[in-house]
Design a protein around this motif. Sequence first.
Motif, PDB file in Angstrom:
ATOM      1  N   ARG A  19      13.125  -3.304 -10.404  1.00  0.00           N
ATOM      2  CA  ARG A  19      12.709  -2.849 -11.727  1.00  0.00           C
ATOM      3  C   ARG A  19      11.362  -2.140 -11.651  1.00  0.00           C
ATOM      4  N   MET A  20      10.420  -2.704 -10.938  1.00  0.00           N
ATOM      5  CA  MET A  20       9.079  -2.120 -10.865  1.00  0.00           C
ATOM      6  C   MET A  20       9.087  -0.776 -10.133  1.00  0.00           C
ATOM      7  N   ALA A  21       9.964  -0.632  -9.166  1.00  0.00           N
ATOM      8  CA  ALA A  21      10.022   0.613  -8.399  1.00  0.00           C
ATOM      9  C   ALA A  21      10.454   1.795  -9.262  1.00  0.00           C
ATOM     10  N   LYS A  22      11.116   1.521 -10.388  1.00  0.00           N
ATOM     11  CA  LYS A  22      11.617   2.575 -11.261  1.00  0.00           C
ATOM     12  C   LYS A  22      10.630   2.944 -12.370  1.00  0.00           C
ATOM     13  N   MET A  23       9.491   2.254 -12.416  1.00  0.00           N
ATOM     14  CA  MET A  23       8.544   2.455 -13.499  1.00  0.00           C
ATOM     15  C   MET A  23       7.401   3.366 -13.084  1.00  0.00           C
ATOM     16  N   GLY A  24       6.639   3.821 -14.081  1.00  0.00           N
ATOM     17  CA  GLY A  24       5.402   4.504 -13.793  1.00  0.00           C
ATOM     18  C   GLY A  24       4.411   3.535 -13.177  1.00  0.00           C
ATOM     19  N   ASP A  25       3.475   4.062 -12.390  1.00  0.00           N
ATOM     20  CA  ASP A  25       2.487   3.226 -11.706  1.00  0.00           C
ATOM     21  C   ASP A  25       3.156   2.279 -10.712  1.00  0.00           C
ATOM     22  N   SER A  26       4.260   2.709 -10.146  1.00  0.00           N
ATOM     23  CA  SER A  26       5.032   1.822  -9.280  1.00  0.00           C
ATOM     24  C   SER A  26       4.263   1.407  -8.030  1.00  0.00           C
ATOM     25  N   ARG A  27       3.382   2.274  -7.521  1.00  0.00           N
ATOM     26  CA  ARG A  27       2.634   1.922  -6.319  1.00  0.00           C
ATOM     27  C   ARG A  27       1.780   0.675  -6.561  1.00  0.00           C
ATOM     28  N   VAL A  28       1.096   0.651  -7.699  1.00  0.00           N
ATOM     29  CA  VAL A  28       0.248  -0.493  -8.021  1.00  0.00           C
ATOM     30  C   VAL A  28       1.091  -1.723  -8.342  1.00  0.00           C
ATOM     31  N   SER A  29       2.194  -1.529  -9.056  1.00  0.00           N
ATOM     32  CA  SER A  29       3.031  -2.666  -9.434  1.00  0.00           C
ATOM     33  C   SER A  29       3.656  -3.322  -8.209  1.00  0.00           C
ATOM     34  N   ILE A  30       4.094  -2.513  -7.244  1.00  0.00           N
ATOM     35  CA  ILE A  30       4.691  -3.069  -6.035  1.00  0.00           C
ATOM     36  C   ILE A  30       3.639  -3.805  -5.201  1.00  0.00           C
ATOM     37  N   LYS A  31       2.409  -3.280  -5.194  1.00  0.00           N
ATOM     38  CA  LYS A  31       1.330  -3.972  -4.490  1.00  0.00           C
ATOM     39  C   LYS A  31       1.049  -5.324  -5.139  1.00  0.00           C
ATOM     40  N   ALA A  32       0.977  -5.356  -6.468  1.00  0.00           N
ATOM     41  CA  ALA A  32       0.725  -6.612  -7.173  1.00  0.00           C
ATOM     42  C   ALA A  32       1.809  -7.633  -6.881  1.00  0.00           C
ATOM     43  N   LEU A  33       3.048  -7.180  -6.927  1.00  0.00           N
ATOM     44  CA  LEU A  33       4.152  -8.086  -6.646  1.00  0.00           C
ATOM     45  C   LEU A  33       4.121  -8.533  -5.195  1.00  0.00           C
ATOM     46  N   GLY A  34       3.738  -7.628  -4.297  1.00  0.00           N
ATOM     47  CA  GLY A  34       3.629  -7.988  -2.880  1.00  0.00           C
ATOM     48  C   GLY A  34       2.587  -9.063  -2.644  1.00  0.00           C
ATOM     49  N   ILE A  35       1.466  -8.988  -3.375  1.00  0.00           N
ATOM     50  CA  ILE A  35       0.434 -10.023  -3.260  1.00  0.00           C
ATOM     51  C   ILE A  35       0.991 -11.374  -3.708  1.00  0.00           C
ATOM     52  N   ILE A  36       1.721 -11.364  -4.819  1.00  0.00           N
ATOM     53  CA  ILE A  36       2.332 -12.610  -5.316  1.00  0.00           C
ATOM     54  C   ILE A  36       3.265 -13.199  -4.268  1.00  0.00           C
ATOM     55  N   ILE A  37       4.088 -12.360  -3.648  1.00  0.00           N
ATOM     56  CA  ILE A  37       5.032 -12.822  -2.636  1.00  0.00           C
ATOM     57  C   ILE A  37       4.288 -13.341  -1.405  1.00  0.00           C
ATOM     58  N   ASP A  38       3.254 -12.615  -0.964  1.00  0.00           N
ATOM     59  CA  ASP A  38       2.450 -13.082   0.169  1.00  0.00           C
ATOM     60  C   ASP A  38       1.922 -14.489  -0.074  1.00  0.00           C
ATOM     61  N   LEU A  39       1.407 -14.721  -1.265  1.00  0.00           N
ATOM     62  CA  LEU A  39       0.782 -16.011  -1.546  1.00  0.00           C
ATOM     63  C   LEU A  39       1.814 -17.123  -1.718  1.00  0.00           C
ATOM     64  N   ILE A  40       2.999 -16.796  -2.220  1.00  0.00           N
ATOM     65  CA  ILE A  40       4.084 -17.786  -2.249  1.00  0.00           C
ATOM     66  C   ILE A  40       4.435 -18.192  -0.817  1.00  0.00           C
ATOM     67  N   ASN A  41       4.521 -17.198   0.064  1.00  0.00           N
ATOM     68  CA  ASN A  41       4.848 -17.473   1.465  1.00  0.00           C
ATOM     69  C   ASN A  41       3.757 -18.301   2.140  1.00  0.00           C
ATOM     70  N   LEU A  42       2.489 -17.934   1.910  1.00  0.00           N
ATOM     71  CA  LEU A  42       1.395 -18.674   2.539  1.00  0.00           C
ATOM     72  C   LEU A  42       1.303 -20.098   1.992  1.00  0.00           C
ATOM     73  N   GLN A  43       1.641 -20.275   0.741  1.00  0.00           N
ATOM     74  CA  GLN A  43       1.674 -21.614   0.172  1.00  0.00           C
ATOM     75  C   GLN A  43       2.693 -22.471   0.925  1.00  0.00           C
TER      76      GLN A  43
END
Length: 346
Positions: free
Chosen positions: A188-212
Motif C-alpha cells: 500500500r505504501m509503495a503506491k502512495m506519494g512520498d513512498s520513499r519516506v514511508s517505506i523507510k519508516a516501515l523498514g525501521i519498524i520492521i528492523d526493530l520488531i526483528n531486533l526485539q
Amino acid sequence: MNLISTRCAFSSAYLKGEEAGVISAGHVDEMLQKSTAQDILEAIGDTDIGGYLREQTINTFNDADQYLWRYLGECVKRLRLLNPPSDIIRLADMYMEKYDVLNTKISLRQVLAGKTAPMAPLGIIYDQGYLDELSDVKSAGGIIDVLVKCSLIDYASIVEDIKEIDIGSMPKWEAGLGRMYYVRLTGRMAKMGDSRVSIKALGIIIDLINLQAVFRSVLPGKEAPAGKSALDGGHMLSGRIVKELFSLKPAEITAGLKHTEYHQMAGEILKSYEKEENITAIDRTIDKHRFRLLNELLSPRILTPLNIFWYLILKELEIRNIRLILKALADGIPLSEIKDYLVIAP
C-alpha cells in the motif's frame, strides 16, 4: 489550487492540529502524582482523549481499556467525515488492519487454550460486526469463516495451512500473520506519494520488531524463549542478516550493529539488562528508540499521506501510556515505578 490539493492541505492541517493536542509530558507528570483513576482522567481533561473518556462510564480498568481502543476507532471515523484524499483513507484502513491480525492471533490462542480473552474493538472484523463471532470460534475453521466474510483472504490462507494448533507451532503461525500484514502494508505504501519516506519508516519498524525478537532470544529471562522468525523488508537489516544475529552472543550483536542506526540502542539494552537482569529492558529501550527514529523522520512531513501514519502512531502511543498508568494503579503498583516504561512525545 485544485480540489485534490485543497483537500490534502486541509487534511494535513487537521492532522497537525490534532498532533499538537496529544497528551504532553506535563500531563504525564501530573497523572503520575494522582492516586485514583478519576483524578488521573481529570488531569487530562483538557485534551481530546481526556474529553472523550470524561463522557464514558468507567468503573474498572477493563472499562477504560475498551474505551481507549474505541477512541482510536473514533479518531479514524472523525477523519473520514472530513473527506480527505483517498490515499489517506486507504493508508488509515491498512494501518488499522493490524488489529485484525491481533484479534486473529488472540482467537488462535483461544482455540488452543479453550478459553476466551479480550479482543481489541478495532479493525475490519469489528467494524463489520463479526468480532463476537471471532471471539466464540472453537476451531481454525471458524476463524477462516470470519476472515473470509470480512474479505481478509490473505490471512485466511495462512490459517488454512494450520494442520494442528499447538503451543510449539503457535509462534510460526503468528509470525506468518505478521509477515503478511507487513507485506500488505508495504504494498500500500509503495503506491502512495512520498513512498520513499514511508517505506523507510516501515523498514525501521520492521528492523526493530526483528531486533526485539533477537534480543529476547539471546538474553536469558523468565519468559519462554522467543521465536526465531525474521520479517523481511527492513530498512537496514535484511531477513538474512537478522537470522544470522540469532546465532550471536549479545555483545557480538551490538558490535554487528555498529554501522547502523541501532548501535546505541543495542548498547543501552545490554547495559540496562546487566543492571536490572530484567527482560523488560528490551521492550522499554526499543519503544523509546522506535519513537525517536520515527519522530525524526515523520513529524516534519507536511502535505503528505504520511501525516495519517504519524498521527495514528502518536494516538497509539497516547493510548498506551494511559493504559500503563491505569493498569499500574489497578494492580497496586506505585506509579513512580512505571515512569521509565512510558514513551512521551516531546
